[in-house]
Design an enzyme around this catalytic site. Structure first.
Site, PDB file in Angstrom:
ATOM      1  N   CYS A 147     -36.319   3.644  35.542  1.00 51.14           N
ATOM      2  CA  CYS A 147     -35.553   2.413  35.311  1.00 51.14           C
ATOM      3  C   CYS A 147     -36.408   1.197  35.697  1.00 51.14           C
ATOM      4  O   CYS A 147     -36.921   1.129  36.826  1.00 51.14           O
ATOM      5  CB  CYS A 147     -34.276   2.443  36.151  1.00 51.14           C
ATOM      6  SG  CYS A 147     -33.371   0.891  36.082  1.00 51.14           S
ATOM      7  N   GLU A 190     -24.189 -18.296 -12.484  1.00 51.48           N
ATOM      8  CA  GLU A 190     -23.307 -17.439 -11.674  1.00 51.48           C
ATOM      9  C   GLU A 190     -24.033 -17.030 -10.396  1.00 51.48           C
ATOM     10  O   GLU A 190     -25.264 -17.185 -10.309  1.00 51.48           O
ATOM     11  CB  GLU A 190     -22.905 -16.201 -12.478  1.00 51.48           C
ATOM     12  CG  GLU A 190     -24.064 -15.286 -12.785  1.00 51.48           C
ATOM     13  CD  GLU A 190     -23.876 -14.431 -14.042  1.00 51.48           C
ATOM     14  OE1 GLU A 190     -23.240 -14.897 -14.999  1.00 51.48           O
ATOM     15  OE2 GLU A 190     -24.395 -13.307 -14.035  1.00 51.48           O
ATOM     16  N   CYS A 210     -27.497   0.882  40.571  1.00 51.82           N
ATOM     17  CA  CYS A 210     -28.505   0.093  39.840  1.00 51.82           C
ATOM     18  C   CYS A 210     -28.010  -1.350  39.659  1.00 51.82           C
ATOM     19  O   CYS A 210     -26.975  -1.573  39.006  1.00 51.82           O
ATOM     20  CB  CYS A 210     -28.791   0.731  38.490  1.00 51.82           C
ATOM     21  SG  CYS A 210     -29.904  -0.266  37.482  1.00 51.82           S
ATOM     22  N   LYS A 257     -33.453 -18.950  -5.965  1.00 50.23           N
ATOM     23  CA  LYS A 257     -33.278 -18.296  -4.657  1.00 50.23           C
ATOM     24  C   LYS A 257     -32.897 -19.318  -3.594  1.00 50.23           C
ATOM     25  O   LYS A 257     -33.521 -20.371  -3.479  1.00 50.23           O
ATOM     26  CB  LYS A 257     -34.581 -17.611  -4.241  1.00 50.23           C
ATOM     27  CG  LYS A 257     -35.029 -16.520  -5.199  1.00 50.23           C
ATOM     28  CD  LYS A 257     -34.338 -15.222  -4.949  1.00 50.23           C
ATOM     29  CE  LYS A 257     -35.034 -14.484  -3.827  1.00 50.23           C
ATOM     30  NZ  LYS A 257     -34.452 -13.159  -3.634  1.00 50.23           N
ATOM     31  N   CYS A 264     -34.188  -0.449  38.955  1.00 48.10           N
ATOM     32  CA  CYS A 264     -34.002   0.230  40.247  1.00 48.10           C
ATOM     33  C   CYS A 264     -34.993   1.363  40.455  1.00 48.10           C
ATOM     34  O   CYS A 264     -34.975   2.021  41.486  1.00 48.10           O
ATOM     35  CB  CYS A 264     -32.569   0.721  40.397  1.00 48.10           C
ATOM     36  SG  CYS A 264     -32.206   2.164  39.385  1.00 48.10           S
ATOM     37  N   ASP A 280     -26.034 -10.189  -3.666  1.00 49.17           N
ATOM     38  CA  ASP A 280     -27.069  -9.530  -2.869  1.00 49.17           C
ATOM     39  C   ASP A 280     -26.609  -8.116  -2.506  1.00 49.17           C
ATOM     40  O   ASP A 280     -26.092  -7.866  -1.426  1.00 49.17           O
ATOM     41  CB  ASP A 280     -27.312 -10.364  -1.600  1.00 49.17           C
ATOM     42  CG  ASP A 280     -28.600  -9.974  -0.929  1.00 49.17           C
ATOM     43  OD1 ASP A 280     -29.358  -9.175  -1.509  1.00 49.17           O
ATOM     44  OD2 ASP A 280     -28.855 -10.467   0.183  1.00 49.17           O
ATOM     45  N   CYS A 285     -30.264   4.948  32.742  1.00 48.57           N
ATOM     46  CA  CYS A 285     -30.416   4.963  34.184  1.00 48.57           C
ATOM     47  C   CYS A 285     -29.050   5.409  34.699  1.00 48.57           C
ATOM     48  O   CYS A 285     -28.030   4.790  34.380  1.00 48.57           O
ATOM     49  CB  CYS A 285     -30.735   3.559  34.690  1.00 48.57           C
ATOM     50  SG  CYS A 285     -30.590   3.429  36.477  1.00 48.57           S
ATOM     51  N   TYR A 317     -22.162  -7.869 -14.622  1.00 42.75           N
ATOM     52  CA  TYR A 317     -22.523  -9.177 -15.165  1.00 42.75           C
ATOM     53  C   TYR A 317     -23.412  -9.158 -16.404  1.00 42.75           C
ATOM     54  O   TYR A 317     -23.843 -10.198 -16.869  1.00 42.75           O
ATOM     55  CB  TYR A 317     -23.198 -10.030 -14.090  1.00 42.75           C
ATOM     56  CG  TYR A 317     -24.258  -9.290 -13.305  1.00 42.75           C
ATOM     57  CD1 TYR A 317     -25.432  -8.863 -13.913  1.00 42.75           C
ATOM     58  CD2 TYR A 317     -24.072  -9.001 -11.952  1.00 42.75           C
ATOM     59  CE1 TYR A 317     -26.393  -8.178 -13.207  1.00 42.75           C
ATOM     60  CE2 TYR A 317     -25.039  -8.310 -11.239  1.00 42.75           C
ATOM     61  CZ  TYR A 317     -26.197  -7.895 -11.872  1.00 42.75           C
ATOM     62  OH  TYR A 317     -27.142  -7.206 -11.179  1.00 42.75           O
ATOM     63  N   ASP A 332       0.845  -1.195   0.000  1.00 41.90           N
ATOM     64  CA  ASP A 332       0.000   0.000   0.000  1.00 41.90           C
ATOM     65  C   ASP A 332       0.882   1.247   0.000  1.00 41.90           C
ATOM     66  O   ASP A 332       0.580   2.247  -0.641  1.00 41.90           O
ATOM     67  CB  ASP A 332      -0.893   0.038   1.252  1.00 41.90           C
ATOM     68  CG  ASP A 332      -1.884  -1.106   1.243  1.00 41.90           C
ATOM     69  OD1 ASP A 332      -1.890  -1.871   0.254  1.00 41.90           O
ATOM     70  OD2 ASP A 332      -2.641  -1.241   2.222  1.00 41.90           O
ATOM     71  N   LYS A 334     -26.001 -14.966  -7.541  1.00 42.50           N
ATOM     72  CA  LYS A 334     -26.915 -13.825  -7.519  1.00 42.50           C
ATOM     73  C   LYS A 334     -26.446 -12.937  -6.367  1.00 42.50           C
ATOM     74  O   LYS A 334     -26.656 -13.254  -5.191  1.00 42.50           O
ATOM     75  CB  LYS A 334     -28.354 -14.300  -7.308  1.00 42.50           C
ATOM     76  CG  LYS A 334     -29.350 -13.178  -7.355  1.00 42.50           C
ATOM     77  CD  LYS A 334     -30.763 -13.718  -7.407  1.00 42.50           C
ATOM     78  CE  LYS A 334     -31.783 -12.623  -7.584  1.00 42.50           C
ATOM     79  NZ  LYS A 334     -31.722 -11.542  -6.612  1.00 42.50           N
TER      80      LYS A 334
HETATM   81  S1  IVH Z   1     -28.972 -10.547 -14.561  1.00 40.47           S
HETATM   82  C1  IVH Z   1     -32.007  -8.683 -17.625  1.00 40.47           C
HETATM   83  N1  IVH Z   1     -27.204 -11.517 -12.951  1.00 40.47           N
HETATM   84  O1  IVH Z   1     -30.941  -9.684  -9.154  1.00 40.47           O
HETATM   85  C2  IVH Z   1     -31.542  -9.344 -16.396  1.00 40.47           C
HETATM   86  N2  IVH Z   1     -28.894 -10.130 -12.027  1.00 40.47           N
HETATM   87  O2  IVH Z   1     -34.046 -10.142  -9.229  1.00 40.47           O
HETATM   88  C3  IVH Z   1     -30.325  -8.772 -15.835  1.00 40.47           C
HETATM   89  N3  IVH Z   1     -28.635  -9.744  -9.598  1.00 40.47           N
HETATM   90  O3  IVH Z   1     -32.226  -6.850 -10.709  1.00 40.47           O
HETATM   91  C4  IVH Z   1     -30.027  -9.246 -14.471  1.00 40.47           C
HETATM   92  N4  IVH Z   1     -26.818 -10.951  -9.349  1.00 40.47           N
HETATM   93  O4  IVH Z   1     -29.977  -6.605  -9.519  1.00 40.47           O
HETATM   94  C5  IVH Z   1     -28.305 -10.764 -13.053  1.00 40.47           C
HETATM   95  N5  IVH Z   1     -25.514 -12.428 -11.629  1.00 40.47           N
HETATM   96  C6  IVH Z   1     -26.605 -11.670 -11.763  1.00 40.47           C
HETATM   97  C7  IVH Z   1     -27.168 -11.019 -10.650  1.00 40.47           C
HETATM   98  C8  IVH Z   1     -28.331 -10.251 -10.820  1.00 40.47           C
HETATM   99  C9  IVH Z   1     -27.705 -10.172  -8.742  1.00 40.47           C
HETATM  100  C10 IVH Z   1     -29.779  -8.893  -9.231  1.00 40.47           C
HETATM  101  C11 IVH Z   1     -30.075  -7.800 -10.213  1.00 40.47           C
HETATM  102  C12 IVH Z   1     -31.493  -8.024 -10.643  1.00 40.47           C
HETATM  103  C13 IVH Z   1     -32.030  -8.914  -9.555  1.00 40.47           C
HETATM  104  C14 IVH Z   1     -33.098  -9.803 -10.146  1.00 40.47           C
END
Ligand code: IVH
Length: 706
Positions: free
Chosen positions: A443, A138, A466, A349, A446, A142, A461, A251, A58, A140
């Protein structure tokens, strides 16, 4: 992105730059070769933020960065929009302008089981007339979704999802995300304008650190890293956004427009989704190229997503499922969209870490600092494999913000190892018999009147006698992260206190074992165990003792800083607030409470008593740490350890002079693997310099076992 040859060349250049920093004609050198210096910095940003595998320290990066910054300050006309210096926050954003996405940001259809995925595959096969479809799978992610637009190779804007059609333009904030390139050579692929979708995340480590800091400040923590990422993107102070250390995965290409010029690379525009992820990666983006997998047929996909769910916790960031995409981009076009989602992709999911419940009652608990915390008693609900029956709801402001009423239906979330939180109440489900949550004026333990200083968010408190505060103080003292007196526990503290056997912290070392032996459930064995644990705690490290004392705003990290500063705990008697503020990360608030603590006669008496009872207040480890036998070495633990607790193993490294790293990188010397080690192990295998060792091998490295 960078092949071997380029990597070697850029690293060589970096060494040359570092060697010439102090040269007398350095300004001339920078002037002549500014773009060369920028390229070196871009390369190291990429190694650090995208590949997670830095090649320089760094300090070295900062040295080169400052060199460029210094030159640009003197030559503002030479600054380019994609210079690495142009990420840095410049003041406040007034308002986020609304911007239309080039293509509406649709969401995905959800699936929850193998049947749903078979249905999805059947429809895609029927529509396409194919017997078998190739899928790219791939994670999803969050986080918070964003779209980025690049025009003529420059990042021109970053936009939040908004309502899918129109979002907030947050370009300056997006520039604070170091894995997002400020420029990328799309022109080489024949692309003039492109819109890319992705997800902004806060990784688990950064989220925990961020929440810990909030808790130390008395501010309610955030429910999950997703809210932390989304909230951070909307901060108007870009310097603050930069501090949040956000990350982004890109993505999906939602729109691209060709240049008139002939593309340089043959057959460039990728034909598959996986090829597109590869292209983004090669252009310097952090796409899920290494996290994705391609399968023929839905059965292999189903096995993969089910297997992945089992290892989701090994990732450094939160994912809430997997996304399955038809790999062939032309076939994606043919399948098209419904009005809500594409027919070529579906989200699978994972088991929810959310659940709905009912807010039944609120109890008010008095903590060791006298803070009165409302705790919601809820209908027990399973969240992420754990039954939740009560949840802290922090303070009055929080109750107002979340609009909570007794009888409300509420949404609970338990994200990773974060304590459960209420995400929201469903006010639309109210029947009219819900009741307002009333805060007590006195409280609950006490009965003395509660007090709230103006700058504070909580009622307190302030009675020194206490019982609730005394008991909570002792519970904190013996707890796992403090003195770690394992067989003591909360229940025993409460029992002994009620019986008058334990009145204050020093009494922990003066227990009447004869009396305790007469109690139900206390046989000879358990007494010996308790006695031994108490005896062992007398030699706890100084940082744990400091943390155990429960000084306000002094968390585990600050306790370590404080412990490193002194030879004996009572040396703090001689520190002024100003001297305390010289210590790393000690600000005005901490300095004040530490100063006050060590200038209070009762507290000094308490320390004296502890020392007389044999508790080690000398800093035994000071000075020895840097030349411990792990000195200079870096470690990371992954998977489940069988003999040591993760926190103990990390403490052993630090106590022997080593350092714990947050991620696998070329800076790592040892990866210690427990059971079910996942992605960290995979990654480490690709870096030859890392020694992958077992827990046993790690233990053998420690001085005690020799
Ligand atoms: S593809 C046209 N790929 O999940 C579709 N979405 O419920 C483009 N998300 O709104 C989305 N990881 O924000 C895609 N690997 C992934 C994702 C992803 C997270 C989110 C995205 C989307 C929501 C769908």
């Amino acid at each position: 992105m960078y092949n071997n040859e380029q990597t070697i060349a850029l690293q060589k250049k970096t060494t040359e730059w570092l060697a010439s920093v102090n040269a007398t004609n350095i300004s001339g050198i920078v002037k002549k070769n500014t773009e060369d210096l920028r390229n070196c910095l871009r390369f190291h940003e990429y190694r650090y933020y995208v590949q997670n595998d830095p090649l320089i320290s760094d300090f070295e990066y900062d040295t080169l960065y400052k060199l460029l910054e210094h030159f640009e300050k003197g030559n503002p006309d030479k600054v380019t929009p994609d210079s690495p210096t142009q990420r840095v926050g410049k003041g406040l954003i007034k308002d986020f302008p609304k911007t239309q996405h080039l293509v509406p940001m649709l969401s995905l259809e959800n699936s929850y089981n193998a049947d749903d995925l078979h249905d999805f595959d059947r429809k895609a096969r029927e529509l396409s007339g194919l017997d078998e479809i190739e899928y790219c799978v791939e994670p999803k992610f969050d986080g918070a979704s964003i779209s980025l637009v690049y025009e003529n190779d420059l990042l021109s804007r970053g936009v939040t999802r908004g309502d899918g059609e129109v979002g907030d333009e947050i370009t300056l904030n997006v520039k604070q995300i170091k894995s997002v390139p400020l420029s990328a050579k799309f022109s080489e692929y024949g692309i003039e304008q492109i819109e890319i979708r992705g997800e902004v995340l806060m990784n688990k480590n950064n989220f925990k650190a961020y929440n810990d800091a909030l808790i130390e400040e008395g501010i309610p923590p955030l429910a999950n890293p997703r809210n932390a990422a989304a909230g951070s993107l909307r901060i108007k102070d870009t310097a603050e956004v930069s501090k949040r250390n956000l990350e982004a995965f890109l993505y999906h290409v939602s729109y691209d427009h060709a240049t008139d010029a002939q593309p340089k690379i043959e057959n460039l525009k990728p034909q598959t989704h996986s090829g597109m992820l590869e292209m983004l990666w090669n252009l310097g983006f952090r796409s899920p190229k290494n996290e994705m997998k391609v399968f023929k047929g839905i059965d292999a996909v189903i096995k993969h997503v089910q297997d992945f769910e089992k290892v989701r916790d090994n990732l450094g960031y939160e994912i809430d499922g997997m996304v399955i995409k038809v790999n062939d981009l032309k076939l994606q076009d043919r399948l098209g969209m419904t009005s809500h989602h594409p027919r070529w992709a579906i989200a699978f999911k994972f088991k929810a870490r959310q659940g709905t419940s009912k807010l039944l009652a609120v109890e008010f608990q008095v903590g060791r600092t006298g803070a009165v915390t409302p705790v919601a008693k809820i209908e027990p609900v399973q969240v992420g494999g754990v039954t939740v029956g009560s949840i802290s709801i922090h303070n009055e402001e929080y109750i107002k913000e979340k609009d909570l009423m007794l009888g409300d239906t509420i949404l609970i979330e338990r994200s990773g190892d974060v304590i459960p939180q209420i995400v929201k109440s469903f006010s639309e489900l109210r029947k009219g018999d819900e009741k307002k949550i009333e805060f007590p004026t006195h409280c609950p333990v006490c009965k003395s009147e509660l007090y709230k200083p103006e700058e504070d968010a909580v009622w307190r408190c302030v009675s020194l006698t206490c019982p609730a505060q005394i008991v909570e103080g002792i519970i904190h003292f013996v707890s796992k992260d403090a003195m770690d007196i394992r067989s003591f526990g909360e229940a025993n503290v409460r029992k002994f206190y009620e019986m008058g056997l334990l009145k204050s912290i020093p009494d922990v070392y003066n227990l009447p074992y004869g009396e305790i032996g007469k109690l139900d459930g206390f046989g000879e064995k358990s007494i010996t165990k308790l006695q031994q644990a108490i005896e062992d705690s007398k030699n706890q490290s100084l940082n744990r003792i400091i943390y155990a004392l429960g000084i306000r705003y002094v968390g585990e990290t600050t306790a370590k800083t404080l412990a490193n500063a002194v030879d004996h705990l009572t040396d703090f008697k001689n520190y002024t607030e100003e001297q305390l503020m010289q210590l790393e990360d000690v600000g005005v608030k901490v300095a004040k409470t530490v100063y006050t603590f060590f200038h209070n006669a009762d507290n000094l008496l308490l320390l004296q008593k502890l020392e007389e009872l044999g508790v080690q207040l000398k800093n035994e480890k000071k000075g020895t740490v840097t030349d411990g036998n792990l000195s200079g070495l870096t470690f990371l633990f992954t998977g489940t350890l069988s003999q040591l607790k993760r926190s103990d193993a990390e403490a052993l490294v630090e106590n022997n002079g080593g350092k714990i790293l947050g991620a696998v990188s070329s800076k790592l010397n040892y990866l210690v693997t427990g059971e079910n080690a996942g992605s960290k192990l995979e990654k480490a295998k690709n870096i030859p310099a890392i020694h992958v060792i077992s827990e046993e091998e790690f233990i053998k490295m420690l001085p005690i076992s020799k």
